[in-house]
Design an enzyme around this catalytic site. Sequence first.
Site, PDB file in Angstrom:
ATOM      1  N   ASP A 167     -59.497  95.872  57.349  1.00 17.97           N
ATOM      2  CA  ASP A 167     -59.616  97.257  57.306  1.00 17.97           C
ATOM      3  C   ASP A 167     -58.492  97.859  57.733  1.00 17.97           C
ATOM      4  O   ASP A 167     -58.142  98.130  59.041  1.00 17.97           O
ATOM      5  CB  ASP A 167     -60.985  97.499  58.195  1.00 17.97           C
ATOM      6  CG  ASP A 167     -62.166  97.002  57.528  1.00 17.97           C
ATOM      7  OD1 ASP A 167     -62.144  96.671  56.272  1.00 17.97           O
ATOM      8  OD2 ASP A 167     -63.217  96.979  58.384  1.00 17.97           O
ATOM      9  N   ASP A 199      -8.102  44.892  43.597  1.00 20.26           N
ATOM     10  CA  ASP A 199      -8.838  45.365  42.468  1.00 20.26           C
ATOM     11  C   ASP A 199     -10.237  45.007  42.594  1.00 20.26           C
ATOM     12  O   ASP A 199     -10.763  44.246  41.933  1.00 20.26           O
ATOM     13  CB  ASP A 199      -8.044  44.900  41.176  1.00 20.26           C
ATOM     14  CG  ASP A 199      -6.659  45.135  40.906  1.00 20.26           C
ATOM     15  OD1 ASP A 199      -6.438  46.216  41.650  1.00 20.26           O
ATOM     16  OD2 ASP A 199      -6.136  44.705  40.358  1.00 20.26           O
ATOM     17  N   ASP A 227     -68.273  89.434  54.492  1.00 19.46           N
ATOM     18  CA  ASP A 227     -67.725  90.135  55.384  1.00 19.46           C
ATOM     19  C   ASP A 227     -68.284  90.284  56.828  1.00 19.46           C
ATOM     20  O   ASP A 227     -69.429  89.623  56.931  1.00 19.46           O
ATOM     21  CB  ASP A 227     -67.773  91.988  55.061  1.00 19.46           C
ATOM     22  CG  ASP A 227     -66.946  92.796  55.598  1.00 19.46           C
ATOM     23  OD1 ASP A 227     -66.235  92.138  56.526  1.00 19.46           O
ATOM     24  OD2 ASP A 227     -66.955  93.889  55.462  1.00 19.46           O
ATOM     25  N   GLU A 232     -66.873  87.406  61.698  1.00 16.70           N
ATOM     26  CA  GLU A 232     -66.085  86.653  62.743  1.00 16.70           C
ATOM     27  C   GLU A 232     -66.689  86.024  63.806  1.00 16.70           C
ATOM     28  O   GLU A 232     -66.172  85.034  64.507  1.00 16.70           O
ATOM     29  CB  GLU A 232     -65.143  87.871  63.571  1.00 16.70           C
ATOM     30  CG  GLU A 232     -64.393  88.590  62.758  1.00 16.70           C
ATOM     31  CD  GLU A 232     -64.762  89.348  61.408  1.00 16.70           C
ATOM     32  OE1 GLU A 232     -64.072  89.558  60.519  1.00 16.70           O
ATOM     33  OE2 GLU A 232     -65.745  90.041  61.678  1.00 16.70           O
ATOM     34  N   ASP A 262       3.077  47.040  43.651  1.00 12.90           N
ATOM     35  CA  ASP A 262       1.921  45.964  43.003  1.00 12.90           C
ATOM     36  C   ASP A 262       2.344  44.925  42.545  1.00 12.90           C
ATOM     37  O   ASP A 262       3.660  44.700  42.519  1.00 12.90           O
ATOM     38  CB  ASP A 262       1.206  46.806  42.160  1.00 12.90           C
ATOM     39  CG  ASP A 262      -0.193  46.719  41.867  1.00 12.90           C
ATOM     40  OD1 ASP A 262      -0.849  45.647  42.559  1.00 12.90           O
ATOM     41  OD2 ASP A 262      -0.868  46.958  40.729  1.00 12.90           O
TER      42      ASP A 262
END
Length: 1813
Positions: free
Chosen positions: A1486, A590, A1380, A1383, A491
Amino acid sequence: MARKKSSGLKITLIVLLAIVTIIAIALVAILPTKTPAVELVSTIPGKCPSAENDRLDEKINCIPDQFPTQALCAMQGCCWNPRNESPTPWCSFANNHGYEFEKISNPNINFEPNLKKNSPPTLFGDNITNLLLTTQSQTANRFRFKITDPNNQRYEVPHQFVNKDFSGPPASNPLYDVKITENPFSIKVIRKSNNKILFDTSIGPLVYSNQYLQISTKLPSKYIYGLGEHVHKRFRHDLYWKTWPIFTRDQLPGDNNNNLYGHQTFFMSIEDTSGKSFGVFLMNSNAMEVFIQPTPIVTYRVIGGILDFYIFLGDTPGQVVQQYQELTGRPAMPSYWSLGFQLSRWNYGSLDAVKEVVKRNRDARIPFDAQVTDIDYMEDKKDFTYNNKTFYGLPEFVKDLHDHGQKYIIILDPAISITSLANGNHYKTYERGNEQKVWVYQSDGTTPLIGEVWPGLTVYPDFTNPKCLDWWTNECSIFHEEIKYDGLWIDMNEVSSFVHGSTKGCSDNKLNYPPFIPDILDKLMYAKTICMDAIQHWGKQYDVHSLYGYSMAIATEKAIEKVFPNKRSFILTRSTFAGTGKHATHWLGDNTPSWEHMEWSITPMLEFGLFGMPFIGADICGFVVDTTEELCRRWMQIGAFYPYFRDHNAGGYMPQDPAYFGQDSLLVNTSRHYLDIWYTLLPYLYNLLYKAYVYGETVARPFLYEFYEDTNSWIEDLQFLWGSALLITPVLRQGADRMSAYIPDATWYDYETGGKRTWRKQRVEMYLPGDKIGLHVRGGYIIPTQQPAVNTTASRKNPLGLIIALDNNAAKGDFFWDDGESKDSIEKGKYILYTFSVLNNELDIICTHSSYQEGTTLAFETIKILGLANTVTQVQVAENNQQTIIHNSFTYHASNQSLIIDNLKLNLGKNFTVQWNQVSLDSEKIDCFPDNNPENKQNCEERGCLWEPNSAAEGPRCYFPKQYNPYLVKSTQYSSMGITVDLELNTATARIKMPSNPISVLRLEVKYHKNDMLQFKIYDPQNKRYEVPIPMDIPTTPTSTYENRLYDVNIKGNPFGIQIRRRSTGRIFWDSCLPWGLLLMNQFIQISTRLPSEYVYGFGGVGHRQFKQDLNWHKWGMFNRDQPSGYKISSYGFQPYIYMALGDGGNAHGVFLLNSNAMDVTFQPNPALTYRTIGGILDFYMFLGPNPEVATKQYHEVIGRPVKPPYWALGFHLCRYGYENTSEIRQLYEDMVSAQIPYDVQYTDIDYMERQLDFTIGKGFQDLPEFVDKIRDEGMKYIIILDPAISGNETQDYLAFQRGIEKDVFVKWPNTQDICWAKVWPDLPNITIDDSLTEDEAVNASRAHVAFPDFLKTSTAEWWATEIEDFYNTYMKFDGLWIDMNEPSSFVHGSVDNKCRNEILNYPPYMPALTKRNEGLHFRTMCMETQQTLSNGSSVLHYDVHNLYGWSQAKPTYDALQKTTGKRGIVISRSTYPSAGRWAGHWLGDNYANWDKIGKSIIGMMEFSLFGISFTGADICGFFNNSDYELCARWMQVGAFYPYSRNHNITDTRRQDPVSWNETFASMSTDILNIRYNLLPYFYTQMHDIHANGGTVIRPLLHEFFSETGTWDIYKQFLWGPAFMVTPVVEPYSESVTGYVPDGRWLDYHTGQDIGLRKRLHTLDAPLYKINLHVCGGHILPCQEPAQNTYFSRQNYMKLIVAADDNQTAQGYLFWDDGESIDTYEKGQYLLVQFNLNKATLTSTILKNGYINTREMRLGFINVWGKGNTVVQEVNITYKGNKESVKFSQEANKQILNIDLTANNIVLDEPIEISWT
């Protein structure tokens, strides 16, 4: 007046100035010997140019050292032309400056003519009148010319490799010609092939004086690279009037033009897209500046030596660099270990600190090879010493490094202290140097020059002195006897001094103060260095200053040769000169921890590749100033691809080695990941360095070397290549997770996934999250690899491998291997060399050289091949052309088209052939006959498809031909927010006859809604088709940005397909580029896509056997039906949402098809998925996650986040279909209370009604309203059932029906006012049911005609609300509604006569794979042609909206409930569609009292959590059949942790409520429900969180532990939120259960103890009355003492379970409101508290304080689990500013601390702090 003077000056110049010669190579001047001639051109002396001919950008500055004035310009004999605000020179040379060429006869390229100075004044004095021009055609590619003083020897660089006295014959057939202009002299170098002038000095005069030399050259290209050392920022030079000083200097890099550590005068320029390039090198070591101006023109201003130019011509940029390195010396071959990661720091302070760094990085499994110490290891910073105090034990430490396979590198500075050692002893190094007279001397040549550096007063070794080399070598050797270092770092060798010149200053002379000083830092020659008149063996410091580091590197190399005989070792130097790379490597000095410096490190890395120093890198994370975690993390990523890889920083700042940031930090994890990749690729890097050593090739390489035909590559410098094959794209911006990256024109594969990128010759936005760097392998290349290890000592013993990236089914590569350290292994032939080539599914591994016997123990064991389009089913291997052998160990990955062949044993030193096939598998075929018609060869071929009867039984026998695709791309329009593509039918596919005719024109619209969400829809632009009338919560205008999107969409044209890719991984997660990947007909739509993973989850309404989908040719139908859930049975719900988890870190994405028509989906094993639906359009939404939980939240955000149930709904529910009267219910209630079994909600099923009619009460239940009032007064709640079907056969007034008729709410036949009658539960009035009848007979005989309300109509919602409100106010109170049979279900098929009126709608051409597929869509529901009405008044067929029926009922019911009761309430719905969860919970229908249904209930819950319906559960103990004791007990245990916890069963079966069994069962039920009730505050907080943010409460393990593949198959366990794990027994007769324990700390809920298990399956004890429950460390669970119901429990003390993680931290939240008011969150009427544990301190933070009932928020108890082994002596609480001691107990051996706060009156709406010591 001024003009007149200027005119006179011009006349004078015409008379006085002489014109010099211009050189160029003439293509016509070829001698018979094929040696090019030099063409001489005579010119007439000139003058200043006229205004019209005055090229401003070609002016050469005549006064470069100061601000010009007209008088000074005239005095110099130059041209004055001032221009305001212009960088062009105001004073420029006239064209009669310079030298005149002395004619010679018969010139050729090797000749030595004289030059004579013309008359104009000198710039800086001491003009040299006569010069000698020497030209040499050294090679066909290299031309040299130098200009010297023939009368006086001037300084010339004594380079150790370049032969300055070239004496060879002229090159024959050179690529260049030379043209010389006589007066003024100039020289041109011209490329023969195209007459392009490469080097042209006619642009400016030659100036040649004793201390000032100037020459300018015009270049043909604006693309210039090189010169150094500076911070250029960009690899391509900025040409805008830039000055670059060159003179070695100890100066850290910055945002300026400062001269830095090295002296590099080589530059390269690319000429055109053919790749032709040239380079220019000036061999001169004196201080100089290089001035670049836009033309482009380069001007050299040098203050000594000679002008000695080398011009290199190449066909490519790489060739030019090779030629330069051939001249100056190719780079050294590094030792293999030096390629490993190095750790370093200036000022560790002590050896203990170094040891700690080594230890923590070893513990973090950070691979690294070398530890470096800076000057702090020395005694008083003196070379060849070490500090016996702070670094005591250094020799032993070095031995430990060596024992671990690691190396030790020390720093040496050149400056040698002149003071004694600390103990007063002589400093022998200095004394021996004195004796041998090895120092740099003052100008007297005898007195050592004294400077000052780190040790204080110092002398400087003269490394150009042969004696100094011996001394330095000896010192290195002596010190190595003491400290066994492995490499040297030199260095401060610019050379640096902390005092200017010397301790005495410098003499006032022309060396220290020359007439011209280049634009160097400080404008003082000896600033921060030694005096210029100092004497060295090679000459004066003025001349040799920039050679100091070069000469030190040579000396150090000699030292290494002695210390490590025949070893390469390692030398790192800061200061460099041309050719230094032959002796040492370099780092960039550096630097500063900044994002700019990290970015700027790429350019010098590429530049030093030009300079012949490819083993190069920067200080990772920065040297001076504190770094940041993010910066250091990103720098570690890019640093892993610096050829030289070192983390180094300065003292006084924070450490920055990877492990400093935490053993499990993101930085450590990403560093380890990329270090593993680095070590994996070291054989490739080593091979590149071998080719640099042998051929002068570059390692870190700019794009333009490989892709010179693409001008875009000429400017790219934020990315780079390793060799030809690896592309590195780092993240260089703070906070960024995306980089704008240019992808060169090649095939590229993602290194980590192996997936092929679609990018090519385009700029893309690359998604690179915090732990990722872009890394891609180039197609056509083969990269050698090796399994990584903790260092190269270990890794070099590991198996080798190959990565083969195919391009057009071909690839090539090579591989060099030696012992990694011998000095001359290559020259001595002690190495192994391979070439690899792939062509047509065959890999040839050819050993071309094998003389390293030890290396033959290694073998290639794994080969990864990327880019194989078809499946591989066979691999064969042959050695040395012997018979091939089948090799069975391989895996083909269809998702990324890669093949991994493992368990090979291809030892080095031998030749091998590896072959593989590519076939199209059954698993990749798309079914051409999915319909229900008979499948046979004739039918298949009539359809136009292929028949293969021998296909696997699961796969299709009739499949689409690959070459056909129904649609072609007609046009594509791109916008910033999406893509629009018009498609047209491909007439070539007309022979394929599907169920109906394809639509001829389609449109694809892609919308980039959000960065993590996109939509694409495909529809008929010419005819309006049905689209689902459900609003999605998406931005009105897309909000995504190109930069931030997580995805890319690519439209393929032939075959048409859509590819969607995740940017972060490169994985394609949607790819419909399949045979017949899209087909759209009126009643049949099909789209197929490859899947990126076999881990697929979702698709609801169908029974699955496991959570993860089975992809082995399974088909799942979806169509809502009243059908108990079962395997592959389409049931109550329709949920077309899936997500996929990928095998790359747990990334996941979701896919939602917004289509409500009947459909089926087919999975196949390759993996792929095909959707087939019978109506509507394709409308897909994609959610990018990136993990499963986040993808789910994104889906919920679009469809609507889940409803927040009231607090009471989280309690236990009881119900039965078959209660005979109120008394039965009353007795049940009393028994439950008596048994102290917590429960909150009681139900009645349809039996409370009169004849099952909605809004009525039957005879046995007349006292039900009073009973309900009573239990509601006791804190209970009541829920009633409502079915949609409304009887129309009543003989008495039935207001529900009558008002429905008035409101016109019922579904009708199309285009009529006739109701489509059906039959469900309501009985006819006055009918006695005959029990002997069959079910169908009983329906016909006793069931009333019913009408179905059309809940899509606005008026229906109003009617429904009226009926609900009327029943509540008139008959009985209720708190929730259970809807219930929606569907909708019918007990007849279509209509009361079982007939429908439209065959094609009820029996469509394609019938999806549904239950009773042959019975038609109307089976047990309405006819498909019945008509419903949307809210906008438009009509729609039930065919399209059938699956929306339950969805359409949910919101009106929820709205009516809240309007009626004024409370939040809860709605439970059987039928669901996406977004129904916004208004309703769901139970799983069910079910049967079977053991397998317990496990199925967990799957169903987890699936509905994905679908946005989190309040879900199954009928505990089963609905159908008699339950049994053990089954019901186990079901009660798991059911206690259903979100919706209800025990429910059918009439005519045994009771199964908790008090119906025995006291033991009742006691068990009490215990398990008490746990539930205790945890309700935590559970309620989780329910709030998903209501506010989306996500899951019942959570698959993989949602929390997505990176843990062990969780991906788990479906018999689940989590409550992130913290609570339930592992139930779901098998009969089991007293143990095997569960997976994810990676984390887990504490048994029952004991509070750490179970000590992680990341593994484990069998847990589970006797009949125990369920295994665990809390995850790191979480805090708010709880509350249980009670009979939540009304009472909410008044009890709160408590906290604090489960500490490994670091003694934890966090949790509590959300609290009144539990029943509407929209408390939206109105801010709630409390939100955050709890945090940090070691021994627990705190709370109030995030929202909007709830005032403090009675419910008293904190009474805290249980701390896993607190550590320390015995607690004292517990204190700080509350409302007061500190108090509190009561506590502990079980120290169990690490449990129990804190009792009941005496402290603590309310959670104020912050608290509790600490214990």
